[in-house]
Design an enzyme around this catalytic site. Structure first.
Site, PDB file in Angstrom:
ATOM      1  N   CYS A 164      10.403   1.546   1.557  1.00  0.00           N
ATOM      2  CA  CYS A 164      11.275   0.410   1.861  1.00  0.00           C
ATOM      3  C   CYS A 164      12.728   0.847   2.029  1.00  0.00           C
ATOM      4  O   CYS A 164      13.474   0.258   2.791  1.00  0.00           O
ATOM      5  CB  CYS A 164      11.144  -0.654   0.776  1.00  0.00           C
ATOM      6  SG  CYS A 164      11.403  -0.006  -0.880  1.00  0.00           S
TER       7      CYS A 164
ATOM      8  N   GLU B 152      12.158  -3.237  11.156  1.00  0.00           N
ATOM      9  CA  GLU B 152      11.704  -2.160  10.269  1.00  0.00           C
ATOM     10  C   GLU B 152      10.557  -1.424  10.966  1.00  0.00           C
ATOM     11  O   GLU B 152       9.550  -2.031  11.320  1.00  0.00           O
ATOM     12  CB  GLU B 152      11.203  -2.778   8.958  1.00  0.00           C
ATOM     13  CG  GLU B 152      10.806  -1.751   7.925  1.00  0.00           C
ATOM     14  CD  GLU B 152      10.271  -2.404   6.643  1.00  0.00           C
ATOM     15  OE1 GLU B 152       9.421  -3.306   6.747  1.00  0.00           O
ATOM     16  OE2 GLU B 152      10.703  -2.008   5.555  1.00  0.00           O
TER      17      GLU B 152
ATOM     18  N   GLU C 272      10.798  -8.185  -3.456  1.00  0.00           N
ATOM     19  CA  GLU C 272      11.315  -6.862  -3.057  1.00  0.00           C
ATOM     20  C   GLU C 272      10.772  -6.612  -1.662  1.00  0.00           C
ATOM     21  O   GLU C 272       9.588  -6.316  -1.502  1.00  0.00           O
ATOM     22  CB  GLU C 272      10.806  -5.771  -4.010  1.00  0.00           C
ATOM     23  CG  GLU C 272      10.900  -6.103  -5.497  1.00  0.00           C
ATOM     24  CD  GLU C 272      12.295  -5.916  -6.052  1.00  0.00           C
ATOM     25  OE1 GLU C 272      13.138  -5.336  -5.348  1.00  0.00           O
ATOM     26  OE2 GLU C 272      12.533  -6.365  -7.175  1.00  0.00           O
ATOM     27  N   LEU C 273      11.633  -6.711  -0.644  1.00  0.00           N
ATOM     28  CA  LEU C 273      11.132  -6.761   0.735  1.00  0.00           C
ATOM     29  C   LEU C 273      11.581  -5.549   1.563  1.00  0.00           C
ATOM     30  O   LEU C 273      11.962  -4.527   1.014  1.00  0.00           O
ATOM     31  CB  LEU C 273      11.567  -8.090   1.367  1.00  0.00           C
ATOM     32  CG  LEU C 273      11.239  -9.331   0.522  1.00  0.00           C
ATOM     33  CD1 LEU C 273      11.750 -10.599   1.175  1.00  0.00           C
ATOM     34  CD2 LEU C 273       9.752  -9.433   0.227  1.00  0.00           C
TER      35      LEU C 273
ATOM     36  N   LYS D 163      -2.417  -8.231  -7.956  1.00  0.00           N
ATOM     37  CA  LYS D 163      -3.209  -8.166  -6.726  1.00  0.00           C
ATOM     38  C   LYS D 163      -2.639  -7.017  -5.907  1.00  0.00           C
ATOM     39  O   LYS D 163      -1.618  -7.151  -5.232  1.00  0.00           O
ATOM     40  CB  LYS D 163      -3.072  -9.487  -5.961  1.00  0.00           C
ATOM     41  CG  LYS D 163      -4.237  -9.827  -5.042  1.00  0.00           C
ATOM     42  CD  LYS D 163      -4.440  -8.901  -3.876  1.00  0.00           C
ATOM     43  CE  LYS D 163      -3.520  -9.092  -2.721  1.00  0.00           C
ATOM     44  NZ  LYS D 163      -3.745  -8.082  -1.655  1.00  0.00           N
ATOM     45  N   PRO D 164      -3.296  -5.832  -5.987  1.00  0.00           N
ATOM     46  CA  PRO D 164      -2.788  -4.717  -5.177  1.00  0.00           C
ATOM     47  C   PRO D 164      -3.196  -4.905  -3.721  1.00  0.00           C
ATOM     48  O   PRO D 164      -4.043  -5.752  -3.419  1.00  0.00           O
ATOM     49  CB  PRO D 164      -3.503  -3.497  -5.779  1.00  0.00           C
ATOM     50  CG  PRO D 164      -4.755  -4.035  -6.404  1.00  0.00           C
ATOM     51  CD  PRO D 164      -4.495  -5.481  -6.766  1.00  0.00           C
TER      52      PRO D 164
ATOM     53  N   TRP E  13       0.800  -1.227   0.000  1.00  0.00           N
ATOM     54  CA  TRP E  13       0.000   0.000   0.000  1.00  0.00           C
ATOM     55  C   TRP E  13       0.832   1.277   0.000  1.00  0.00           C
ATOM     56  O   TRP E  13       0.309   2.354  -0.160  1.00  0.00           O
ATOM     57  CB  TRP E  13      -0.911   0.020   1.236  1.00  0.00           C
ATOM     58  CG  TRP E  13      -0.223  -0.440   2.498  1.00  0.00           C
ATOM     59  CD1 TRP E  13      -0.307  -1.686   3.072  1.00  0.00           C
ATOM     60  CD2 TRP E  13       0.685   0.307   3.327  1.00  0.00           C
ATOM     61  NE1 TRP E  13       0.480  -1.762   4.197  1.00  0.00           N
ATOM     62  CE2 TRP E  13       1.099  -0.551   4.387  1.00  0.00           C
ATOM     63  CE3 TRP E  13       1.185   1.608   3.290  1.00  0.00           C
ATOM     64  CZ2 TRP E  13       1.979  -0.144   5.379  1.00  0.00           C
ATOM     65  CZ3 TRP E  13       2.067   2.017   4.277  1.00  0.00           C
ATOM     66  CH2 TRP E  13       2.454   1.152   5.301  1.00  0.00           C
ATOM     67  N   ASN E  14       2.142   1.168   0.208  1.00  0.00           N
ATOM     68  CA  ASN E  14       2.884   2.410   0.492  1.00  0.00           C
ATOM     69  C   ASN E  14       3.136   3.272  -0.749  1.00  0.00           C
ATOM     70  O   ASN E  14       3.205   4.492  -0.665  1.00  0.00           O
ATOM     71  CB  ASN E  14       4.185   2.122   1.240  1.00  0.00           C
ATOM     72  CG  ASN E  14       5.126   1.219   0.485  1.00  0.00           C
ATOM     73  OD1 ASN E  14       4.697   0.417  -0.333  1.00  0.00           O
ATOM     74  ND2 ASN E  14       6.402   1.339   0.752  1.00  0.00           N
TER      75      ASN E  14
HETATM   76  P1  NDP Z   1       2.670  -7.151   3.221  1.00  0.00           P
HETATM   77  O1  NDP Z   1       3.772  -8.099   3.062  1.00  0.00           O
HETATM   78  O2  NDP Z   1       1.796  -7.262   4.408  1.00  0.00           O
HETATM   79  O3  NDP Z   1       1.671  -7.215   1.962  1.00  0.00           O
HETATM   80  C1  NDP Z   1       2.115  -7.045   0.637  1.00  0.00           C
HETATM   81  C2  NDP Z   1       1.090  -7.648  -0.311  1.00  0.00           C
HETATM   82  O4  NDP Z   1       1.034  -9.057  -0.114  1.00  0.00           O
HETATM   83  C3  NDP Z   1      -0.330  -7.142  -0.077  1.00  0.00           C
HETATM   84  O5  NDP Z   1      -0.985  -7.039  -1.321  1.00  0.00           O
HETATM   85  C4  NDP Z   1      -0.926  -8.265   0.758  1.00  0.00           C
HETATM   86  O6  NDP Z   1      -2.331  -8.315   0.699  1.00  0.00           O
HETATM   87  C5  NDP Z   1      -0.293  -9.468   0.098  1.00  0.00           C
HETATM   88  N1  NDP Z   1      -0.264 -10.687   0.916  1.00  0.00           N
HETATM   89  C6  NDP Z   1      -0.406 -10.819   2.256  1.00  0.00           C
HETATM   90  N2  NDP Z   1      -0.278 -12.135   2.614  1.00  0.00           N
HETATM   91  C7  NDP Z   1      -0.045 -12.832   1.479  1.00  0.00           C
HETATM   92  C8  NDP Z   1       0.181 -14.214   1.182  1.00  0.00           C
HETATM   93  N3  NDP Z   1       0.198 -15.143   2.150  1.00  0.00           N
HETATM   94  N4  NDP Z   1       0.375 -14.577  -0.095  1.00  0.00           N
HETATM   95  C9  NDP Z   1       0.375 -13.655  -1.078  1.00  0.00           C
HETATM   96  N5  NDP Z   1       0.170 -12.324  -0.880  1.00  0.00           N
HETATM   97  C10 NDP Z   1      -0.035 -11.917   0.393  1.00  0.00           C
HETATM   98  O7  NDP Z   1       3.319  -5.709   3.121  1.00  0.00           O
HETATM   99  P2  NDP Z   1       2.633  -4.310   3.367  1.00  0.00           P
HETATM  100  O8  NDP Z   1       1.462  -4.162   2.445  1.00  0.00           O
HETATM  101  O9  NDP Z   1       2.425  -4.129   4.817  1.00  0.00           O
HETATM  102  O10 NDP Z   1       3.785  -3.325   2.821  1.00  0.00           O
HETATM  103  C11 NDP Z   1       4.838  -2.875   3.600  1.00  0.00           C
HETATM  104  C12 NDP Z   1       6.088  -3.689   3.369  1.00  0.00           C
HETATM  105  O11 NDP Z   1       6.465  -3.649   1.999  1.00  0.00           O
HETATM  106  C13 NDP Z   1       7.277  -3.126   4.119  1.00  0.00           C
HETATM  107  O12 NDP Z   1       7.974  -4.159   4.759  1.00  0.00           O
HETATM  108  C14 NDP Z   1       8.138  -2.507   3.031  1.00  0.00           C
HETATM  109  O13 NDP Z   1       9.498  -2.433   3.376  1.00  0.00           O
HETATM  110  C15 NDP Z   1       7.869  -3.414   1.890  1.00  0.00           C
HETATM  111  N6  NDP Z   1       8.186  -2.758   0.624  1.00  0.00           N
HETATM  112  C16 NDP Z   1       9.308  -3.152  -0.074  1.00  0.00           C
HETATM  113  C17 NDP Z   1       9.682  -2.480  -1.240  1.00  0.00           C
HETATM  114  C18 NDP Z   1      10.913  -2.875  -2.021  1.00  0.00           C
HETATM  115  O14 NDP Z   1      11.029  -2.476  -3.164  1.00  0.00           O
HETATM  116  N7  NDP Z   1      11.861  -3.609  -1.450  1.00  0.00           N
HETATM  117  C19 NDP Z   1       8.905  -1.356  -1.751  1.00  0.00           C
HETATM  118  C20 NDP Z   1       7.763  -1.046  -0.934  1.00  0.00           C
HETATM  119  C21 NDP Z   1       7.432  -1.729   0.196  1.00  0.00           C
HETATM  120  P3  NDP Z   1      -3.217  -7.399   1.714  1.00  0.00           P
HETATM  121  O15 NDP Z   1      -2.339  -6.439   2.406  1.00  0.00           O
HETATM  122  O16 NDP Z   1      -4.187  -6.750   0.816  1.00  0.00           O
HETATM  123  O17 NDP Z   1      -3.820  -8.348   2.682  1.00  0.00           O
END
Ligand code: NDP
Length: 479
Positions: free
Chosen positions: A247, A345, A213-214, A141-142, A117-118
């Site tokens: 991130c 984080e 990308e975490l 899947k956003p 979402w960020n």
């Molecule tokens: P999440 O890991 O909670 O969620 C990311 C996406 O994955 C969402 O669409 C979520 O769905 C989905 N999701 C959740 N569980 C599963 C699963 N078991 N299988 C498949 N998909 C799943 O991250 P956040 O949304 O909280 O985002 C923040 C994180 O993203 C931070 O840690 C940040 O550092 C990282 N990030 C990394 C970037 C990079 O380029 N390295 C860039 C931007 C962010 P839903 O939320 O709709 O339930």
């Protein structure tokens, strides 16, 4: 937004798979023309895009603008360079003259993408563009919290001429994300490390490639020769833009002791002047966090650190008067190295300053983390900064910069350790959406290369053959 059902998801992937057959056979320039029109539309409709991003995230206008800049930049970069990255290339054959080899890049088919979402517009669109240009269809899947920016981005692509079936969107929670992985040929995931690990396991079960990308716990190093004013401005923007929900945000700052007080004074002064709030005007500096739960988490990190002896140099408070998820841009010192604020984080507008005695110590503590996404080095002399950058365990290091890597499209960006696998941007950022295919040809009659080894009937023939190979493949320095 209604959640996509299992059958709707399967149908979206099936439609995408069918549309991809035709799409992959187009010339690159035909696909690129659509992305080039999309690029222009993004610029023409930027006000609508900014409104949409701001409404679903609570971020400031300028933070939303950063998303538009990066999407337009990514589109421009891959429209200009994608063709040469994807071009087939000839390579040495097994036997000179009689054989040849060609390396091709074939699209995977249907690329699944799961985004957070960020940066809902940027992360949904910028990674989809090279996937499409490489000849894939995309099903995205956003985050369930921010679906509208992705819907808008897709509609702009369709308006630019993209077959709507080539870009499907599945809505819903993580369950829909995990179901998506069961259907697609490649999964590009951006999100937290905990979810990333689950995605990697699900991809491994199907033996499909993935990129992850975490998160990060990104360090910044400030040495005594650096311009403290520049470093302070870099830190304030690197830690507080997007309310710290980036991130690659700076979360830990290691400052050489002799300049620690002076640097602290400048960053605190600068931070106290930041304007916090939400409005569609351009004059605010720090916006809302995504929701109250994120603000709770960020405040939890601050409170734990303070209870353990940290000092608040700036900010430190939740601002419920402004909305449910506002946290002041916060600077702390005296934070313990094992405090969650130092190790986990935080993903909010919070940064900790730590004094260090030397550049060597700064490198050791900067690397003392399970993450390895981004880092930043500020030193007086560029050679010294480069030397330190090389020792940092991170996928990217900015010298005199904190966040610039994101718009440095020509170099790969991604993490090591718990920060991910794979890279976006550069040649790799488009080739990851392809499978390499090698086509080797033999021109010799009589069975050609395949029958060559069957002709080795005496030790002498075999030995002469080896000597010939040595001549063909001469290794410099060896006889
Ligand atoms: P999440 O890991 O909670 O969620 C990311 C996406 O994955 C969402 O669409 C979520 O769905 C989905 N999701 C959740 N569980 C599963 C699963 N078991 N299988 C498949 N998909 C799943 O991250 P956040 O949304 O909280 O985002 C923040 C994180 O993203 C931070 O840690 C940040 O550092 C990282 N990030 C990394 C970037 C990079 O380029 N390295 C860039 C931007 C962010 P839903 O939320 O709709 O339930």
């Amino acid at each position: 937004m209604n959640s996509t059902s299992s059958s709707e998801l399967a149908e979206a992937v099936a439609r995408a798979r069918q549309a991809q057959q035709k799409w992959s056979k187009l010339f690159f320039d035909e696909r690129a023309a659509i992305v080039a029109r999309f690029h222009d539309l993004v610029i023409d409709r930027s006000a609508l895009i900014l409104d949409t991003i701001q409404l679903e995230t609570g971020k400031t206008r300028r933070d939303a603008f950063a998303e538009v800049v990066s999407v337009a930049g990514t589109a421009r970069y891959y429209v200009s360079h994608g063709k040469s990255f994807l071009a087939s290339r000839s390579a040495r054959g097994a036997v000179p003259i009689l054989t040849s080899s060609v390396l091709r890049h074939r699209p995977h088919g249907v690329v699944g993408m799961i985004t957070p979402w960020n940066y809902p517009f940027l992360l949904s669109m910028a990674d989809a563009l090279p996937a499409l240009l490489a000849g894939n269809a995309v099903v995205l899947k956003p985050s369930e919290l921010t679906p509208l920016s992705a819907v808008l981005g897709r509609s702009l692509l369709v308006e630019s001429g993209l077959d709507p079936h080539l870009f499907g969107i599945a809505h819903g929670t993580g369950e829909v994300g995990s179901e998506l992985i069961r259907h697609v040929d490649y999964i590009g995931f951006t999100g937290g490390s905990v979810t990333g690990r689950k995605v990697a396991v699900a991809a491994a079960e199907r033996l499909i490639p993935c990129s992850l990308e975490l998160g990060g716990k990104n360090p910044m190093i400030v040495l005594k020769g650096a311009s403290l004013r520049d470093a302070a401005l870099g830190m304030v923007s690197g830690a507080f833009s997007n309310a710290g929900q980036t991130c690659i945000s700076v979360e830990r700052v290691y400052v050489e002791s002799s300049v620690f007080d002076e640097f602290s004074r400048i960053v605190v002064d600068t931070t106290r002047k930041l304007k916090l709030g939400w409005s569609p005007s351009w004059d605010l500096d720090v916006g809302s966090l995504i929701h109250g739960a994120q603000a709770d988490k960020v405040m939890g990190h601050i409170e734990e650190a303070v209870q353990s002896g940290a000092r608040v140099l700036a900010g430190g408070r939740r601002r419920s008067d402004l909305g449910p998820a506002f946290v002041e841009p916060t600077i702390l010192s005296h934070v313990g190295h094992r405090s969650p604020l130092s190790t986990e984080e935080t993903f909010g507008p919070v940064v900790a300053l730590y004094p260090v005695d030397s550049a060597n110590e700064a490198v050791v503590v900067a690397n003392d983390t399970e993450y390895g996404l981004n880092a930043s080095v500020w030193a007086g002399e560029s050679g010294e900064a480069m030397e330190i950058a090389r020792q940092i365990d991170a996928g990217s290091v900015g010298i005199n910069s904190t966040l610039m890597i994101y718009n440095s499209f020509d170099v790969p960006m991604g993490g090591i350790k718990q920060s991910g696998i794979g890279r976006r941007h550069g040649e790799h950022g488009i080739l990851r959406y392809t499978q390499e295919q090698s086509i080797v040809s033999s021109f010799a009659a009589g069975g050609g290369y395949d029958s060559l080894l069957s002709r080795m009937r005496t030790p002498k023939i075999a030995n002469n053959f080896l000597k010939m190979v040595r001549l063909w493949r001469r290794i410099p320095g060896l006889r």
